[in-house]
Enzyme design. Sequence first.
Site, PDB file in Angstrom:
ATOM      1  N   GLU A   1       0.804  -1.229   0.000  1.00  0.00           N
ATOM      2  CA  GLU A   1       0.000   0.000   0.000  1.00  0.00           C
ATOM      3  C   GLU A   1       0.837   1.279   0.000  1.00  0.00           C
ATOM      4  O   GLU A   1       0.577   2.196   0.780  1.00  0.00           O
ATOM      5  CB  GLU A   1      -0.973  -0.019   1.193  1.00  0.00           C
TER       6      GLU A   1
ATOM      7  N   ASN B   1       2.151  -5.250  -3.038  1.00  0.00           N
ATOM      8  CA  ASN B   1       0.747  -5.577  -2.753  1.00  0.00           C
ATOM      9  C   ASN B   1      -0.047  -4.297  -2.500  1.00  0.00           C
ATOM     10  O   ASN B   1       0.421  -3.408  -1.789  1.00  0.00           O
ATOM     11  CB  ASN B   1       0.745  -6.456  -1.482  1.00  0.00           C
TER      12      ASN B   1
ATOM     13  N   HIS C   1     -10.147  -6.244  -2.096  1.00  0.00           N
ATOM     14  CA  HIS C   1     -11.158  -5.965  -1.067  1.00  0.00           C
ATOM     15  C   HIS C   1     -12.269  -5.207  -1.782  1.00  0.00           C
ATOM     16  O   HIS C   1     -12.115  -4.021  -2.101  1.00  0.00           O
ATOM     17  CB  HIS C   1     -10.573  -5.097   0.050  1.00  0.00           C
TER      18      HIS C   1
ATOM     19  N   GLU D   1      -6.044 -10.845  -1.259  1.00  0.00           N
ATOM     20  CA  GLU D   1      -6.780 -10.638   0.006  1.00  0.00           C
ATOM     21  C   GLU D   1      -8.285 -10.520  -0.237  1.00  0.00           C
ATOM     22  O   GLU D   1      -8.959  -9.692   0.365  1.00  0.00           O
ATOM     23  CB  GLU D   1      -6.305  -9.352   0.709  1.00  0.00           C
TER      24      GLU D   1
ATOM     25  N   ASP E   1     -12.116 -10.260  -0.214  1.00  0.00           N
ATOM     26  CA  ASP E   1     -13.343 -10.404   0.564  1.00  0.00           C
ATOM     27  C   ASP E   1     -14.365  -9.439  -0.024  1.00  0.00           C
ATOM     28  O   ASP E   1     -14.009  -8.553  -0.793  1.00  0.00           O
ATOM     29  CB  ASP E   1     -13.157 -10.205   2.082  1.00  0.00           C
TER      30      ASP E   1
HETATM   31  C1  XIL Z   1      -5.941  -6.332   8.520  1.00  0.00           C
HETATM   32  C2  XIL Z   1      -6.234  -7.519   9.440  1.00  0.00           C
HETATM   33  O1  XIL Z   1      -7.123  -8.389   8.783  1.00  0.00           O
HETATM   34  C3  XIL Z   1      -6.834  -7.021  10.738  1.00  0.00           C
HETATM   35  O2  XIL Z   1      -7.000  -8.096  11.653  1.00  0.00           O
HETATM   36  C4  XIL Z   1      -5.933  -5.940  11.350  1.00  0.00           C
HETATM   37  O3  XIL Z   1      -6.558  -5.422  12.500  1.00  0.00           O
HETATM   38  C5  XIL Z   1      -5.665  -4.835  10.365  1.00  0.00           C
HETATM   39  O4  XIL Z   1      -5.123  -5.389   9.166  1.00  0.00           O
HETATM   40  N1  XIL Z   1      -4.803  -4.759   3.806  1.00  0.00           N
HETATM   41  C6  XIL Z   1      -3.755  -5.513   4.280  1.00  0.00           C
HETATM   42  C7  XIL Z   1      -3.912  -6.336   5.489  1.00  0.00           C
HETATM   43  O5  XIL Z   1      -2.700  -5.583   3.616  1.00  0.00           O
HETATM   44  O6  XIL Z   1      -2.739  -6.421   6.256  1.00  0.00           O
HETATM   45  C8  XIL Z   1      -5.051  -5.838   6.355  1.00  0.00           C
HETATM   46  O7  XIL Z   1      -5.258  -6.805   7.388  1.00  0.00           O
HETATM   47  C9  XIL Z   1      -6.305  -5.630   5.542  1.00  0.00           C
HETATM   48  C10 XIL Z   1      -6.068  -4.592   4.471  1.00  0.00           C
END
Ligand code: XIL
Length: 350
Positions: free
Chosen positions: A159, A200, A236, A266, A268
């Site tokens: 990020e 990422n 996401h 990641e 969801d």
């Molecule tokens: C999130 C975790 O899922 C949570 O449990 C934590 O509190 C915060 O981080 N992008 C990412 C991940 O790269 O590391 C993040 O994970 C979600 C967004």
Amino acid sequence: MKRRWFFASILFILSASLTLALSSYCLPNSVTLRSLAEKRGIEIGAAVAIPPLKTDPIYQQLLANQFNTASVENVMKFEYLHPQPNTYTFEQADTLVNFAKSHNMKVHAHVLVWHIQLPKWLTEGKFSRDQLITILRDHIHKVVGYYKGKVQAWDVVNEALNDDGTLRNTIWLQGIGPDYIEMAFRWAREADPNVELYYNDYGADGLGPKSDAVYSLVKKLKAKQVPITGVGLQMHVGLGWAPPKGDVLANINRLGDLGLNVHISEMDVQTYDGPGTEEEKLQKAANLYADMMSACLSNRACKSFTVWGLTDKFSWLPGFTGKPQSPLLFDTNYRPKPAYYALIDVLQNK
Ligand code: XIL
């Protein structure tokens, strides 16, 4: 009191067995995401939370049956691995790495350089540029060295870009300057000559200013012979705000043309907003999962598809958004959802 515990335990065991029986009711036991993904030659992963991994046999069984890759949801972040300037704590992450090894799963390690989940000694300290370079280099050498040969991949930088494509103003950009990105990749490579190294990010899955910026960043890194293996598209997304499948495929294609791997890293789906009954929403989420898996399967550059959590029970999204969400493939009782069957269908038939 003792009797109450006894009945509670019996009830737990009965409901656990029932859940497992139900999960396997609709499909033969041999048909799992894992078995199908292995046939298709891609990795299928889930982000893993440590408390249930340690204590919950159903969680363990579901993880090992359905997935061949474990992403480390939290415990390899800077604040966990390196809580004090001279203290490293690997125990929790080791639990996951050992579990993965004993179930023949790969580990996708996450994350070396990010602007969140940093320890206070780092964010509140005053460091010169040289000192910050030493801190980051030592951290990367130490943790990548520790897990050398034990993990398949590292998210090296996470990020680093804003939505408009400019560099995010983080402790690393302020303290070191834009070169921190390529430095981090080179240090990771020094510590492990074979591990895969990823950039990422979120909101850069389809086409647009941010994904253009990711593309031009990694293109420049490649041109400078910076050791980068690929790009993670976090994915996401939400009902009503997901990139079209065609855009995701176009993005995968152009990254693949640079000689890079792509991971859906990641995924969801936020289900809270938008019209429709609960059932319709779950079906829409399932369609999104199917679209993204199908985009991934369309180009050999896309090698891995990971969901950000094993079951809705442990998803980060209800806490993060403050809203009830149903974002993953298994519900809070670990039962497979329409999204699970949609992925099975794409892996089997498309
Ligand atoms: C999130 C975790 O899922 C949570 O449990 C934590 O509190 C915060 O981080 N992008 C990412 C991940 O790269 O590391 C993040 O994970 C979600 C967004």
